[in-house]
Design an enzyme around this catalytic site. Structure first.
Site, PDB file in Angstrom:
ATOM      1  N   ALA A  58       0.831  -1.203   0.000  1.00 48.90           N
ATOM      2  CA  ALA A  58       0.000   0.000   0.000  1.00 48.90           C
ATOM      3  C   ALA A  58       0.868   1.255   0.000  1.00 48.90           C
ATOM      4  O   ALA A  58       1.916   1.297   0.657  1.00 48.90           O
ATOM      5  CB  ALA A  58      -0.924   0.000   1.209  1.00 48.90           C
TER       6      ALA A  58
ATOM      7  N   LYS B 137       5.289   3.230   5.689  1.00 43.47           N
ATOM      8  CA  LYS B 137       5.089   1.879   6.214  1.00 43.47           C
ATOM      9  C   LYS B 137       4.990   1.909   7.734  1.00 43.47           C
ATOM     10  O   LYS B 137       5.708   2.643   8.409  1.00 43.47           O
ATOM     11  CB  LYS B 137       6.234   0.967   5.771  1.00 43.47           C
ATOM     12  CG  LYS B 137       6.280   0.726   4.265  1.00 43.47           C
ATOM     13  CD  LYS B 137       7.446  -0.182   3.890  1.00 43.47           C
ATOM     14  CE  LYS B 137       7.498  -0.394   2.382  1.00 43.47           C
ATOM     15  NZ  LYS B 137       8.646  -1.258   1.993  1.00 43.47           N
ATOM     16  N   GLY B 138       4.094   1.084   8.269  1.00 44.17           N
ATOM     17  CA  GLY B 138       3.930   1.003   9.708  1.00 44.17           C
ATOM     18  C   GLY B 138       4.967   0.093  10.345  1.00 44.17           C
ATOM     19  O   GLY B 138       5.548  -0.776   9.690  1.00 44.17           O
ATOM     20  N   MET B 139       5.196   0.289  11.636  1.00 41.76           N
ATOM     21  CA  MET B 139       6.167  -0.531  12.353  1.00 41.76           C
ATOM     22  C   MET B 139       5.569  -1.852  12.817  1.00 41.76           C
ATOM     23  O   MET B 139       6.288  -2.820  13.045  1.00 41.76           O
ATOM     24  CB  MET B 139       6.713   0.246  13.557  1.00 41.76           C
ATOM     25  CG  MET B 139       7.637   1.391  13.174  1.00 41.76           C
ATOM     26  SD  MET B 139       8.426   2.170  14.599  1.00 41.76           S
ATOM     27  CE  MET B 139       7.089   3.200  15.195  1.00 41.76           C
TER      28      MET B 139
ATOM     29  N   ASP C 227     -14.113   0.636  11.151  1.00 45.27           N
ATOM     30  CA  ASP C 227     -14.447  -0.750  11.470  1.00 45.27           C
ATOM     31  C   ASP C 227     -13.543  -1.664  10.650  1.00 45.27           C
ATOM     32  O   ASP C 227     -13.119  -1.323   9.547  1.00 45.27           O
ATOM     33  CB  ASP C 227     -15.915  -1.021  11.135  1.00 45.27           C
ATOM     34  CG  ASP C 227     -16.412  -2.333  11.729  1.00 45.27           C
ATOM     35  OD1 ASP C 227     -15.724  -2.889  12.617  1.00 45.27           O
ATOM     36  OD2 ASP C 227     -17.485  -2.807  11.314  1.00 45.27           O
TER      37      ASP C 227
END
Length: 623
Positions: A344, A348-350, A400
């Site tokens: 995506a 970037k997430g950790m 959600d």
């Protein structure tokens, strides 16, 4: 292959036990939903919140009960496959005159997949598509309510018709002035209709069940005139105290009849966009008494054709059916598209690895196997945070999610870069094999969350920066985003949620311009946090130190330290300090924390304040 004869002595008994399990589930679900009316009438807000949380757990409890019964009484897991073929056929027969056949089919799938080995999850054994139609289901019992009621007002009696429409719901609490409020609604309807001629079929249709959520009840219906239809909703609330007036409550936070105030119609919402916000995926599920849920969904879909049926079922609290329909929609989309899944876009997430399919409006989130040292968490803790959000009032500010296990994707639809990313960060969640034995390689993700795709707020702001902050359009975009960001945090505070990581990248913009939070691994209850001011430096060395020199507990939060991480851009800082400077003050958080701990339940409105009759018609009543 289905058998030509139903000759098993146990197949019907298994099918009957399974439908009995579903009927028990829906009876309990409907009873709890119907009790929302009494909780609303008595202003039992904490009871309403508790019921909304507990109802979410009903489905899994009933599936577990049914599975245990089938194993205990019939050794269901040991039955041969020809018996299971017959079980499904008997079950279909039991659904012919059922009022919730689509929900019962999903229940069958849940119980069956809990009992049988995965290799049997084929079309012959579960309901991949509906087997029983939900069209034109009606309850023929004399005492049964129709799905919706129709009213036929004229120019001369619109006011009286609206009074009757509301009175027909039988709310056991007095309105402050129903005739006045009906007049407001009539004026709003007239303004919406304009100067059009009322045709022979002019009517108002309203669903026969009130929609309850948080501290509100909603009349939901549509105006029909000629070939046009206008969706509408009327929020009914308890009259709010005048400014400075605090209503006394007992130890449970329940106000007395006289203290809590009488009922008022707070606003009139019109059009698909207003209804889409009311039924948003970022809000808690409604409680509504439905005998035939598919008929409610069909009515609501006629009002909101852009809203997937899966999301309508979710909004009605039927999340498992929503999950089933979503997956069917997803498989349909895969069959009719050719683009590839990819990593995506965005930072970037950790903790989470996120991928998407560009042509599909959702993202897929996988918990990584490894986290950097600053993320002191575990897979189970992260799953617990997502469950917390699922069960909590999301107040239109938290997305959600749907949770899936063992999801199979065609291997050829995955980019090599994405496969490498998953192999690097979440190898325990990845399997690549021909699991079904059909010669097609699949990517199997062990556990995944799926949620609506939004524009990350940091990207939305960067687009404005790139355009040039001197441009009026760019400044307007920045102002909207920053004001909405602060509003989102304040709405979450009202729901007793501290987001933890407040960076712009953890928020997104919906298609209606709402800012929604979607990164849950650090959220906490406001009441569990300790909001502090940064201590005064003891000496010059403390003041000049680049390290934190004071003690910090695990739940300590220092709001004044948010600024350096959020307000590096001057245009952003200017807007933020104008509208939301209080978010940097520990006293703001402490004040709200104290009110929540005292049992206060905040009002969060799923519509603009400017639409409230109390705002539109002046201070004639406190609102």
């Amino acid at each position: 292959m289905f058998p030509q004869r139903l000759d098993s002595t146990v197949a019907y008994a298994i099918a009957k036990a399974m439908i009995d399990g579903f009927n028990r589930h829906y009876r309990l679900f409907r009873t709890e939903s119907a009790r929302a009316k009494h909780r609303f009438e008595t202003a039992d807000w904490h009871g309403q919140q508790r019921a909304q949380r507990e109802r979410i757990e009903f489905y899994d409890l009933r599936v577990r009960e049914a599975s245990i019964r089938l194993e205990r009484e019939f050794k269901a897991g040991e039955q041969p496959m020809d018996v299971w073929h017959q079980v499904k056929l008997h079950y279909i027969g039991l659904l012919v005159n059922h009022h919730q056949p689509e929900l019962a089919e999903t229940f069958f799938n849940s119980v069956t997949t809990k009992i049988l080995h995965r290799s049997y999850f084929q079309n012959d054994f579960i309901f991949v598509r509906p087997a029983v139609s939900t069209e034109y289901i009606e309850n023929q019992e004399p005492t049964a309510q129709p799905t919706y009621r129709a009213y036929y007002p004229t120019q001369g009696n619109m006011h009286e018709t609206l009074v009757k429409l509301v009175e027909d719901f039988g709310l056991c609490r007095e309105f402050e002035d129903l005739r006045r409020d009906a007049g407001y609604v009539a004026e709003a309807m007239a303004a919406r209709l304009g100067d059009v001629k009322l045709r022979a079929n002019f009517q108002i249709q309203v669903l026969s069940g009130l929609f309850f959520r948080n501290k509100g009840a909603y009349v939901v219906g549509k105006i029909i005139n000629g070939f046009g239809e206008i969706p509408f909703a009327l929020p009914i609330l308890h009259r709010q105290p005048a400014p400075g007036q605090v209503l006394p409550a007992d130890g449970k936070g329940i106000s007395s009849q006289s203290d809590a105030g009488k009922l008022v119609i707070d606003a009139a919402l019109f059009g698909e966009d207003d209804l889409l916000i009311l039924f948003s995926f970022a809000r808690a599920y409604f409680m509504v008494d439905m005998g035939i849920p598919s008929a409610f969904v069909q009515f609501l879909r006629s009002m909101m054709p852009r809203m997937p049926r899966a999301e309508i079922y979710n909004a009605l609290g039927l999340a498992k059916q929503g999950k089933t329909l979503f997956y069917r929609d997803f498989l349909h989309h895969l069959r009719h598209s050719t683009d590839k899944f990819r990593i995506a876009p965005g930072i970037k997430g950790m903790v989470m690895l996120v991928f998407d399919l560009p042509s599909f409006p959702y993202v897929f989130k996988v918990i990584k196997d490894y986290y950097p040292p600053q993320k002191d968490t575990t897979r189970e803790q992260i799953k617990g945070k997502y469950l917390l959000v699922k069960q909590h009032d999301r107040v239109g500010r938290m997305a959600d999610t749907q949770e899936y296990s063992e999801v199979a994707f065609p291997r050829e639809r995955f980019s090599d870069e994405l496969i490498a990313e998953i192999e690097k960060f979440a190898p325990s969640q990845l399997e690549i094999s021909d699991r079904d034995g059909d010669g097609q390689m699949e990517v199997i993700i062990k556990h995944v969350y799926i949620e609506r795709r939004m524009i990350p707020l940091n990207i939305y702001l960067q687009e404005a920066f790139d355009f040039g902050v001197a441009e009026p359009a760019a400044r307007d975009q920045i102002e909207r985003a920053v004001v909405e960001y602060g509003n989102a945090i304040k709405d979450m505070v009202a729901a007793n949620i501290f987001p933890g990581d407040m960076l712009w990248k953890n928020f997104g913009i919906t298609r209606h311009g709402k800012v929604v939070f979607y990164d849950y691994d650090e959220i906490e209850y406001i009441t569990d946090c300790k909001f502090r001011k940064v201590p005064t430096p003891r000496n010059e060395e403390d003041e000049m130190s680049g390290e934190v020199w004071y003690s910090v507990g695990p739940k300590d939060v220092f709001p004044e330290t948010f600024g350096p991480f959020l307000l590096g851009n001057d245009a952003v800082r200017e807007v933020f300090m104008k509208h939301h400077a209080d978010l940097l003050d520990a006293a703001f958080w402490q004040r709200h924390q104290a009110r929540i701990q005292a049992g206060h339940v905040y009002d969060v409105f799923p519509y603009d304040q400017q639409k409230r009759f109390a705002v539109m018609h002046g201070p004639a009543r406190a609102g």
